[in-house]
Scaffold this motif. Structure first.
Motif, PDB file in Angstrom:
ATOM      1  N   LEU A 485       0.823  -1.209   0.000  1.00 63.45           N
ATOM      2  CA  LEU A 485       0.000   0.000   0.000  1.00 63.45           C
ATOM      3  C   LEU A 485       0.859   1.262   0.000  1.00 63.45           C
ATOM      4  CD1 LEU A 485      -2.801   1.210   0.139  1.00 63.45           C
ATOM      5  CD2 LEU A 485      -2.675   1.091   2.639  1.00 63.45           C
ATOM      6  N   VAL A 486       1.921   1.240   0.714  1.00 66.87           N
ATOM      7  CA  VAL A 486       2.775   2.417   0.795  1.00 66.87           C
ATOM      8  C   VAL A 486       3.385   2.735  -0.568  1.00 66.87           C
ATOM      9  CG1 VAL A 486       4.853   3.389   1.848  1.00 66.87           C
ATOM     10  CG2 VAL A 486       3.278   2.002   3.225  1.00 66.87           C
ATOM     11  N   MET A 487       3.869   1.669  -1.225  1.00 66.44           N
ATOM     12  CA  MET A 487       4.437   1.868  -2.553  1.00 66.44           C
ATOM     13  C   MET A 487       3.384   2.370  -3.533  1.00 66.44           C
ATOM     14  SD  MET A 487       7.138   1.692  -4.411  1.00 66.44           S
ATOM     15  CE  MET A 487       8.262   0.655  -3.455  1.00 66.44           C
ATOM     16  N   GLY A 488       2.156   1.841  -3.406  1.00 59.23           N
ATOM     17  CA  GLY A 488       1.074   2.291  -4.284  1.00 59.23           C
ATOM     18  C   GLY A 488       0.761   3.759  -4.101  1.00 59.23           C
ATOM     19  N   MET A 489       0.736   4.223  -2.818  1.00 59.06           N
ATOM     20  CA  MET A 489       0.463   5.636  -2.554  1.00 59.06           C
ATOM     21  C   MET A 489       1.575   6.515  -3.145  1.00 59.06           C
ATOM     22  SD  MET A 489      -0.973   5.407   1.349  1.00 59.06           S
ATOM     23  CE  MET A 489      -1.155   7.175   1.465  1.00 59.06           C
ATOM     24  N   ALA A 490       2.799   6.032  -3.029  1.00 62.19           N
ATOM     25  CA  ALA A 490       3.902   6.811  -3.596  1.00 62.19           C
ATOM     26  C   ALA A 490       3.785   6.913  -5.123  1.00 62.19           C
ATOM     27  CB  ALA A 490       5.235   6.157  -3.216  1.00 62.19           C
ATOM     28  N   LEU A 491       3.438   5.799  -5.744  1.00 67.20           N
ATOM     29  CA  LEU A 491       3.258   5.830  -7.201  1.00 67.20           C
ATOM     30  C   LEU A 491       2.102   6.719  -7.612  1.00 67.20           C
ATOM     31  CD1 LEU A 491       3.861   2.067  -8.058  1.00 67.20           C
ATOM     32  CD2 LEU A 491       5.338   4.002  -8.622  1.00 67.20           C
ATOM     33  N   PHE A 492       1.012   6.685  -6.819  1.00 70.55           N
ATOM     34  CA  PHE A 492      -0.140   7.534  -7.111  1.00 70.55           C
ATOM     35  C   PHE A 492       0.244   9.010  -7.023  1.00 70.55           C
ATOM     36  CE2 PHE A 492      -4.492   8.584  -7.557  1.00 70.55           C
ATOM     37  CZ  PHE A 492      -4.699   9.688  -6.757  1.00 70.55           C
ATOM     38  N   ALA A 493       1.004   9.337  -5.970  1.00 71.78           N
ATOM     39  CA  ALA A 493       1.429  10.727  -5.820  1.00 71.78           C
ATOM     40  C   ALA A 493       2.323  11.151  -6.991  1.00 71.78           C
ATOM     41  CB  ALA A 493       2.169  10.899  -4.492  1.00 71.78           C
ATOM     42  N   LEU A 494       3.199  10.260  -7.401  1.00 76.11           N
ATOM     43  CA  LEU A 494       4.080  10.560  -8.528  1.00 76.11           C
ATOM     44  C   LEU A 494       3.283  10.765  -9.817  1.00 76.11           C
ATOM     45  CD1 LEU A 494       7.035  10.831  -9.400  1.00 76.11           C
ATOM     46  CD2 LEU A 494       7.038   8.388  -9.888  1.00 76.11           C
ATOM     47  N   ALA A 496       0.140  11.719  -9.981  1.00 77.85           N
ATOM     48  CA  ALA A 496      -0.572  13.000  -9.863  1.00 77.85           C
ATOM     49  C   ALA A 496       0.348  14.162 -10.194  1.00 77.85           C
ATOM     50  CB  ALA A 496      -1.132  13.141  -8.448  1.00 77.85           C
ATOM     51  N   PHE A 497       1.592  14.060  -9.753  1.00 83.55           N
ATOM     52  CA  PHE A 497       2.556  15.117 -10.048  1.00 83.55           C
ATOM     53  C   PHE A 497       2.779  15.247 -11.557  1.00 83.55           C
ATOM     54  CE2 PHE A 497       7.017  16.098 -11.031  1.00 83.55           C
ATOM     55  CZ  PHE A 497       7.063  17.409 -10.591  1.00 83.55           C
ATOM     56  N   PHE A 498       2.903  14.089 -12.223  1.00 77.78           N
ATOM     57  CA  PHE A 498       3.102  14.133 -13.676  1.00 77.78           C
ATOM     58  C   PHE A 498       1.896  14.749 -14.383  1.00 77.78           C
ATOM     59  CE2 PHE A 498       7.117  12.606 -13.981  1.00 77.78           C
ATOM     60  CZ  PHE A 498       7.335  11.314 -13.548  1.00 77.78           C
ATOM     61  N   PHE A 499       0.670  14.379 -13.896  1.00 70.51           N
ATOM     62  CA  PHE A 499      -0.537  14.970 -14.472  1.00 70.51           C
ATOM     63  C   PHE A 499      -0.534  16.479 -14.285  1.00 70.51           C
ATOM     64  CE2 PHE A 499      -3.166  12.037 -16.456  1.00 70.51           C
ATOM     65  CZ  PHE A 499      -3.157  10.823 -15.802  1.00 70.51           C
ATOM     66  N   TYR A 500      -0.178  16.931 -13.093  1.00 72.22           N
ATOM     67  CA  TYR A 500      -0.172  18.370 -12.801  1.00 72.22           C
ATOM     68  C   TYR A 500       0.836  19.088 -13.706  1.00 72.22           C
ATOM     69  CZ  TYR A 500       0.788  22.759 -10.388  1.00 72.22           C
ATOM     70  OH  TYR A 500       0.977  24.072 -10.100  1.00 72.22           O
ATOM     71  N   ARG A 501       2.025  18.523 -13.836  1.00 69.81           N
ATOM     72  CA  ARG A 501       3.031  19.160 -14.674  1.00 69.81           C
ATOM     73  C   ARG A 501       2.608  19.173 -16.150  1.00 69.81           C
ATOM     74  NH1 ARG A 501       9.160  17.057 -14.612  1.00 69.81           N
ATOM     75  NH2 ARG A 501       8.196  15.309 -15.717  1.00 69.81           N
ATOM     76  N   SER A 502       1.973  18.087 -16.579  1.00 68.30           N
ATOM     77  CA  SER A 502       1.491  18.023 -17.962  1.00 68.30           C
ATOM     78  C   SER A 502       0.425  19.080 -18.219  1.00 68.30           C
ATOM     79  CB  SER A 502       0.943  16.628 -18.262  1.00 68.30           C
ATOM     80  OG  SER A 502       0.423  16.564 -19.558  1.00 68.30           O
ATOM     81  N   ASN A 503      -0.506  19.230 -17.241  1.00 70.39           N
ATOM     82  CA  ASN A 503      -1.553  20.242 -17.382  1.00 70.39           C
ATOM     83  C   ASN A 503      -0.958  21.650 -17.409  1.00 70.39           C
ATOM     84  OD1 ASN A 503      -3.655  18.421 -17.489  1.00 70.39           O
ATOM     85  ND2 ASN A 503      -3.925  18.371 -15.258  1.00 70.39           N
ATOM     86  N   GLN A 504       0.085  21.877 -16.577  1.00 69.70           N
ATOM     87  CA  GLN A 504       0.728  23.194 -16.570  1.00 69.70           C
ATOM     88  C   GLN A 504       1.378  23.480 -17.918  1.00 69.70           C
ATOM     89  OE1 GLN A 504      -0.896  24.453 -13.815  1.00 69.70           O
ATOM     90  NE2 GLN A 504       0.960  25.660 -13.644  1.00 69.70           N
ATOM     91  N   LYS A 505       2.029  22.457 -18.479  1.00 68.13           N
ATOM     92  CA  LYS A 505       2.645  22.633 -19.793  1.00 68.13           C
ATOM     93  C   LYS A 505       1.592  22.903 -20.863  1.00 68.13           C
ATOM     94  CE  LYS A 505       6.858  19.898 -19.088  1.00 68.13           C
ATOM     95  NZ  LYS A 505       7.632  18.712 -19.544  1.00 68.13           N
ATOM     96  N   GLN A 506       0.466  22.165 -20.763  1.00 66.36           N
ATOM     97  CA  GLN A 506      -0.602  22.375 -21.740  1.00 66.36           C
ATOM     98  C   GLN A 506      -1.183  23.776 -21.624  1.00 66.36           C
ATOM     99  OE1 GLN A 506      -1.401  20.049 -24.038  1.00 66.36           O
ATOM    100  NE2 GLN A 506      -2.598  21.650 -24.986  1.00 66.36           N
ATOM    101  N   LYS A 507      -1.327  24.241 -20.368  1.00 68.23           N
ATOM    102  CA  LYS A 507      -1.841  25.595 -20.143  1.00 68.23           C
ATOM    103  C   LYS A 507      -0.880  26.625 -20.724  1.00 68.23           C
ATOM    104  CE  LYS A 507      -3.231  28.795 -16.475  1.00 68.23           C
ATOM    105  NZ  LYS A 507      -3.350  29.013 -15.011  1.00 68.23           N
ATOM    106  N   LEU A 508       0.425  26.415 -20.504  1.00 66.57           N
ATOM    107  CA  LEU A 508       1.414  27.328 -21.060  1.00 66.57           C
ATOM    108  C   LEU A 508       1.377  27.316 -22.588  1.00 66.57           C
ATOM    109  CD1 LEU A 508       3.825  29.223 -20.717  1.00 66.57           C
ATOM    110  CD2 LEU A 508       5.304  27.202 -20.635  1.00 66.57           C
ATOM    111  N   ALA A 509       1.244  26.109 -23.182  1.00 65.07           N
ATOM    112  CA  ALA A 509       1.178  26.009 -24.651  1.00 65.07           C
ATOM    113  C   ALA A 509      -0.056  26.730 -25.188  1.00 65.07           C
ATOM    114  CB  ALA A 509       1.158  24.540 -25.074  1.00 65.07           C
ATOM    115  N   ASN A 510      -1.200  26.559 -24.480  1.00 66.62           N
ATOM    116  CA  ASN A 510      -2.426  27.243 -24.914  1.00 66.62           C
ATOM    117  C   ASN A 510      -2.283  28.754 -24.806  1.00 66.62           C
ATOM    118  OD1 ASN A 510      -3.684  24.839 -25.498  1.00 66.62           O
ATOM    119  ND2 ASN A 510      -4.651  24.652 -23.479  1.00 66.62           N
ATOM    120  N   ASN A 511      -1.630  29.212 -23.708  1.00 67.95           N
ATOM    121  CA  ASN A 511      -1.407  30.650 -23.544  1.00 67.95           C
ATOM    122  C   ASN A 511      -0.526  31.194 -24.660  1.00 67.95           C
ATOM    123  OD1 ASN A 511      -2.968  30.975 -21.287  1.00 67.95           O
ATOM    124  ND2 ASN A 511      -1.287  30.776 -19.827  1.00 67.95           N
TER     125      ASN A 511
END
Length: 719
Positions: A485-494, A496-511
């Motif tokens: 479970l601990v490893m799964g939570m760490a992977l989930f957090a990682l 989520a981080f990739f999703f957030y960074r991808s969305n930020q890049k997409q937002k920057l590209a759209n801007n």
């Protein structure tokens, strides 16, 4: 793997070899393979069309080469004039089946159609380019994108739209680097007088191995053209001679003629007439092995050389030979190489006119008169008003020199009538060109939008595929997550981080995409009225003012286009744009306002960056909605101060009728237009502040208590 089979088919014989036809297809299902590069060791080059077919000029004994990323390179020695069929074993264009192959065939058909209309109908040609781009899949091959944009660049080159050619060929190279595209880009740079950029591209090709002879010749020739454009005749001569050496070694006769002529022109420019004449004679000798049209072109160049060196008898003899040869041609007209405009063609009326001028230069007026008369009659028959006008004026002068004043006066009246007719036609041509330029601009914007949409769709598709892969991976990991479970939570957090960074890049590209779109929009009202101003100057026969205004207007358009690619530009550039815009507007409304640009002594204008075209819309509003309706002459002041070390303040003030009074005078359409223009500025500022943390601030107030005048204050912070 590719296999070669030969089928009986006799090529079309001509003076320099024959036209060899052939086909490249899959052996398994007979499906045609498009986009295959076909070249000979003599420098000829082509590629297969959407049906897998090709035609290439060749001679028996030449080696023909077939290259494609889809199969191994095939070499074949031509032993007859029979059709060549290349069949590829186990041909699989991609792993996704036949849909991509079908799309590739359609894409090539669109390009074939665009190429067909390239010289005759630029609008249709651009339409097919648009279809070729919009027809591609979510993941089009880089080759398809390169082919579409390269052909688009060729179309603009042919129609002398060099800026657009450069932009699209640069994008084509960005999609896929090829020798052909690089050569075309270098050519566009040379024609656009960007010689350093041309040489930079050509130097990259020096490291390319196994380049076909024809392309190696083109590379050296373009280097010579660039050096010649920079005024370095000796270096140009070296590159021309290097290209000529390759052409002679590989017996590429057309390029031998081209380079001999360029070397001759180079010698002539240095007043080395003996060397120039040797190379000119060589080009004429070789042109006799080519089509008659080519021989006419080369003889005309040599005749021009004789004219420049005052060898009028030699000039007259050569032009008379051309007249005789030209009359035997079906169209009696020869276009200069790669020239779309009929004004640059070689016609019997032009040759007769030049012969007459040669006689006049020798004061043989009686011999000149028949040739001027022939030129007038043939120009009238061919509807060539320019030559007809020039020949009529020259004939009137000849009659006057001879003392035949009645004929001189009558001919001069005909000349005046032709000038009036030509003036009307020029006005119509100007109107047609303005409409065509608008259409071309609209279609180029459409193509750019399609390319942006394709890139955005590809980005979204890639993101969706990534998400799907992540989801599948996560599902497979669920069994492991039960025990860890601990490893799964760490992977989930990682994740989520990739999703957030991808969305930020997409937002920057759209801007960035939104900023680019907003920056490229300039008030069409100003462009329309600027063109009307040119027409007004022409109507008043004020050619000097029209040329000056059109030159300033072209400089402004070029500056706007160059700056439109950047988020921020040096304030000095924006200041130059403001001065140029105010100069144009003041030349249109000199009785409506005066203006002044005040820069405080403490301001370091080189230390600040500013979003391009940020100040101009406020100045435009001040002129069009404040000062234009003022009964007496108004005043517009642009002042620049530096209240803080890291802040620049730009103030635009006018003593016009004020915002409230201006709003009451506007029509509904004008309100919508202003709202759209100001809306674009607000959107730009909002996006920039979002990206750069409140960098720009704008306030607008009435200048006086009686609500007249307007004051706009822009504050810009330095990073």
């Amino acid at each position: 793997m590719a296999m070669l089979s030969v089928h009986t088919f006799y090529g079309q014989q001509n003076q320099s070899g024959f036209i060899l036809e052939g086909l490249v297809r899959s052996q398994d299902n007979q499906m045609p393979i498009s986009g295959v590069s076909v070249s000979t060791d003599k420098g000829e080059y082509t590629s297969t069309n959407g049906l897998g077919e090709f035609k290439i000029r060749a001679n028996i004994g030449d080696e023909i080469v077939f290259r494609s990323p889809e199969f191994e390179t095939v070499f074949h020695r031509i032993t007859s004039k029979e059709e060549i069929i290349v069949e590829v074993q186990d041909f699989e264009p991609n792993a996704r089946g036949g849909s991509r192959a079908t799309t590739a065939v359609e894409h090539q058909r669109y390009l074939d159609s665009a190429n067909f209309y390239k010289k005759t109908d630029i609008e249709k040609s651009l339409d097919f380019i648009s279809k070729s781009i919009s027809n591609t899949t979510l993941e089009p091959s880089k080759t398809q994108v390169n082919h579409s944009l390269t052909l688009l660049g060729e179309i603009y080159l042919y129609h002398k739209q060099f800026d657009l050619a450069v932009a699209n060929l640069e994008d084509a190279l960005g999609a896929k680097k090829t020798v052909r595209t690089t050569l075309l880009l270098a050519k566009a740079y040379v024609l656009n007088k960007e010689y350093d950029a041309a040489l930079e591209q050509l130097q990259k090709l020096d490291a390319v191995k196994n380049m076909p002879p024809y392309q190696r010749i083109e590379k050296e020739e373009l280097k010579g053209d660039a050096q010649k454009g920079m005024g370095k005749s000796k270096l140009a001569q070296q590159f021309y001679e290097a290209g000529l050496k390759i052409a002679e070694k590989n017996q590429v006769t057309p390029k031998i003629i081209d380079l001999s002529t360029k070397i001759a022109e180079n010698f002539a420019a240095q007043n080395r007439q003996i060397e120039a004449e040797d190379y000119y004679n060589n080009s004429i000798k070789l042109s006799k092995q080519q089509a008659p049209e080519r021989q006419v072109r080369e003889k005309e160049k040599v005749a021009d050389f004789y004219n420049q060196t005052s060898r009028y008898e030699d000039e007259i003899q050569l032009r008379k030979e051309n007249l005789s040869q030209l009359k035997r041609l079906p169209k009696k007209k020869v276009l200069l190489k790669d020239e779309p405009a009929q004004k640059d063609s070689i016609t019997t009326q032009r040759i007769n006119y030049k012969i007459a001028n040669a006689y006049i230069a020798q004061e043989k007026l009686a011999e000149a008169i028949p040739y001027l008369q022939k030129s007038i009659v043939e120009a009238d028959s061919d509807n060539d008003l320019v030559v007809q006008k020039d020949a009529t004026r020259k004939l009137s002068e000849v009659y006057e020199y001879r003392g035949d004043f009645d004929k001189a006066y009558k001919t001069y009246q005909e000349y005046v009538s032709l000038v009036d007719t030509l003036y009307i036609r020029k006005e119509q041509e100007l109107s047609r060109l303005a409409r065509l330029n608008r259409e071309v601009a609209n279609k180029q914007n459409r193509i750019s939008s399609l390319e942006q949409e394709r890139e955005l769709s590809q980005s979204k598709y890639s993101l969706a595929m990534t998400e799907q892969k992540l989801f599948e991976t996560r599902a497979n990991w669920q069994k492991v997550l039960i025990y860890s479970l601990v490893m799964g939570m760490a992977l989930f957090a990682l994740t989520a981080f990739f999703f957030y960074r991808s969305n930020q890049k997409q937002k920057l590209a759209n801007n960035l995409l939104a900023l680019k779109s907003l920056r490229s929009q300039m008030n069409p009202h100003f462009i329309f009225n600027a063109l009307n101003s040119v027409n007004n100057y022409i109507a008043k026969s004020d050619e000097r003012s029209a040329n000056r205004y059109l030159s300033d207007f072209s400089l402004l358009m070029r500056t706007v286009l160059e700056n439109s690619e950047e988020d921020f530009i040096p304030f000095t550039k924006e200041l130059e744009l403001i001065k140029l815009y105010l100069k144009l507007e003041h030349s249109r409304f000199p009785d409506k306002f005066d203006y002044d640009i005040k820069i405080a002594d403490e301001v370091d204008i080189h230390a600040f960056q500013i979003p391009p075209m940020l100040v101009q819309p406020y100045i435009e509003n001040a002129v069009w909605h404040g000062l234009r309706y003022k009964e007496n002459k108004g005043e517009l002041i642009v002042s620049v101060t530096q209240p803080q070390e890291d802040m620049l303040e730009i103030m635009v003030t006018d003593n016009g009728i004020g915002r409230k009074h201006s709003a009451n005078l506007k029509t509904d359409n004008q309100r919508r237009q202003k709202s759209k223009g100001m809306g674009n500025i607000k959107k730009r500022i909002a996006i920039l502040n979002d990206m750069y943390k409140n960098k720009v601030d704008v306030t607008i107030n009435d200048l006086n208590e009686d609500e007249t005048g307007t004051k706009v204050v822009l504050r810009l912070k330095k990073d």
